[in-house]
Design an enzyme around this catalytic site. Structure first.
Site, mmCIF file in Angstrom:
data_model
loop_
_atom_site.group_PDB
_atom_site.id
_atom_site.type_symbol
_atom_site.label_atom_id
_atom_site.label_comp_id
_atom_site.label_asym_id
_atom_site.label_seq_id
_atom_site.Cartn_x
_atom_site.Cartn_y
_atom_site.Cartn_z
ATOM 1 N N HIS A 4 -32.989 -12.252 -60.013
ATOM 2 C CA HIS A 4 -31.776 -11.139 -60.031
ATOM 3 C C HIS A 4 -30.568 -11.665 -60.662
ATOM 4 C CE1 HIS A 4 -30.967 -7.228 -58.637
ATOM 5 N NE2 HIS A 4 -31.740 -7.473 -57.270
ATOM 6 N N ASP A 17 -49.978 1.220 -67.472
ATOM 7 C CA ASP A 17 -51.349 0.937 -67.923
ATOM 8 C C ASP A 17 -51.362 0.166 -68.879
ATOM 9 O OD1 ASP A 17 -53.764 1.691 -68.734
ATOM 10 O OD2 ASP A 17 -53.628 3.663 -69.166
#
Length: 456
Positions: free
Chosen positions: A166, A387
């Protein structure tokens, strides 16, 4: 779940990082973020057209997919994602040394459907998170910027967990990485959106003693850190429940509340009521929402801008805010304050002094609160469109939290459901508070707790 790590390696960029790009400067907001990994998991079944009883066929397909993931990741790193192959150096920079992204392959003896159908699946997900041993070190110097674990199930299904520090990025950057990686795997280069490294010029980094950044982080976080055993649960709100909550939150003073505002206010109220049951009295609490500042900057900057371009919207709610519309009103006020003028005030050569003033002002607002409940929305990140060439994921999840002693509790992540018309709220609370929340009849009238992901 019986799971075994069978390989660990480092995926390097397909071509070396140019010498002039070997150092990535963190921006000032990055320096204020603790080094924790933002992690997300995509679950992909094997095609139903494949004979699942033929182990040789399954093994061949899995090998091809693993190779594709590694090769396309290597190419993705070269498409300006070179810092992900490096390590954090200190509060200021990432050493883009091309060491590579930590990449682990794990094998599970169960099928993907069996795993997702477990009633305690949320407690098993942390096993899918990549761990390179650096977690034992509380510091961050030398930590990998990015880590990935691909878990192969006995049916050939895959769970891909991607973790990014982060200190380097927020959820928007994580989504950018995953969508680019998938586009490159499909050889659809036209869809690739190159990352932009402009945040250190927008929010000038501190070049003073690294201890300064540590002190600032402490000023923001320490007042609400509480050590205890954290427990994560999922509360899923479908489209009908969201419409009803928005209607409940609507009033003359609060028009057109968003789904995120309504769900956040509703969960905030239900959780604060559990606090009251435990303590026996009402007390002021802080509702904090992380806000993406990219569209607040004037002129707006792209979602391709890499970094933690976030800040906190803080709404102090007293015992007077018992109705949903009142809490949403307070939240909307807090969100509105984070406008273009607010962001502009944090820029310039004296940004450090300006941030110190903002943190001081935040401290004064927060000083009246006993507890803080923090929300982070990961909606509209298109995670369900990722995908790699064998179809979209059947589920996208957070990684929750292992039921262990932690200081980071009272945190809620909001994630889209598969069809995009619902919201999954991943709620991390102290175990005693969660035990009460699980019995909250009004909450359960709107949300389903820990449903089977395959049924959503």
């Amino acid at each position: 779940m019986d799971l075994e790590i069978i390989s660990r390696e480092y995926i390097k960029p397909s071509s070396p990082t140019p010498s002039n790009l070997r150092t990535h400067n963190l921006c000032l907001i990055d320096q204020l973020v603790d080094h924790i990994y933002a992690s997300q998991v995509n679950y992909y079944p094997l095609s139903q057209e494949i004979n699942l009883s033929n182990a040789r066929v399954i093994g061949s397909i899995v090998s091809e997919r693993l190779l594709l993931l590694k090769q396309s990741l290597s190419e993705t790193l070269t498409h300006r994602f070179y810092p992900l192959a490096g390590k954090l150096k200190h509060d200021f920079t990432v050493d883009c040394n091309d060491e590579g992204v930590y990449f682990a392959e794990a094998r599970a003896k169960s099928t993907l459907n069996e795993f997702l159908s477990q009633p305690d699946v949320i407690r098993l997900i942390p096993k899918l998170v990549p761990r390179d041993g650096a977690e034992q070190n509380r510091g961050f110097a030398g930590a990998h910027v990015a880590k990935i674990q691909v878990t192969v199930f006995s049916c050939g299904g895959l769970a891909i967990c991607t973790s990014i520090s982060h200190m380097f990025s927020d959820g928007t950057t994580l989504a950018l990485l995953l969508n680019n990686w998938a586009a490159i795997a499909r050889k659809n280069i036209a869809e690739v959106k190159f990352p932009i490294y402009d945040t250190s010029s927008l929010f000038h980094p501190a070049d003073e003693d690294p201890k300064d950044a540590t002190c600032w982080r402490a000023a923001i976080c320490d007042p609400f850190l509480k050590t205890g055993r954290g427990v994560t649960r999922r509360f899923v709100f479908d489209a009908k429940a969201l419409a009803n909550l928005r209607a409940k939150a609507t009033s003359l003073r609060m028009q057109n509340p968003t789904r995120v505002e309504a769900v956040s206010a509703f969960l905030f109220r239900r959780i604060t009521l559990t606090f009251r049951k435990k303590s026996g009295f009402d007390k002021p609490n802080l509702l904090t929402h992380l806000v993406n500042l990219r569209r607040k900057v004037k002129p707006q900057i792209s979602d391709c801008s890499v970094g933690n371009i976030l800040w906190h919207a803080n709404a102090l709610c007293t015992e007077d805010e018992v109705e949903l519309d009142g809490i949403v009103y307070r939240l909307r006020e807090a969100l509105t304050r984070l406008n273009g003028d607010f962001v502009k005030n944090l820029q310039g050569d004296d940004a450090i002094l300006k941030f110190q003033k903002v943190i001081q002002d935040e401290g004064e607002v927060c000083s009246g609160a006993v507890d803080r409940i923090m929300f982070s929305s990961w909606r509209n990140f298109c995670f369900y469109d990722i995908d790699f060439g064998w179809g979209k994921p059947i589920w996208v999840s957070s990684t929750g939290s292992e039921e262990m002693v932690t200081t980071f509790i009272n945190f809620i992540s909001l994630i889209d459901t598969r069809l995009g018309d619902g919201i999954e709220a991943w709620v991390l609370l102290h175990e005693e508070d969660m035990a009460l929340l699980e019995l909250d009849k009004e909450l359960l009238a709107f949300a389903t707790m820990d449903p089977n992901p395959l049924d959503i």
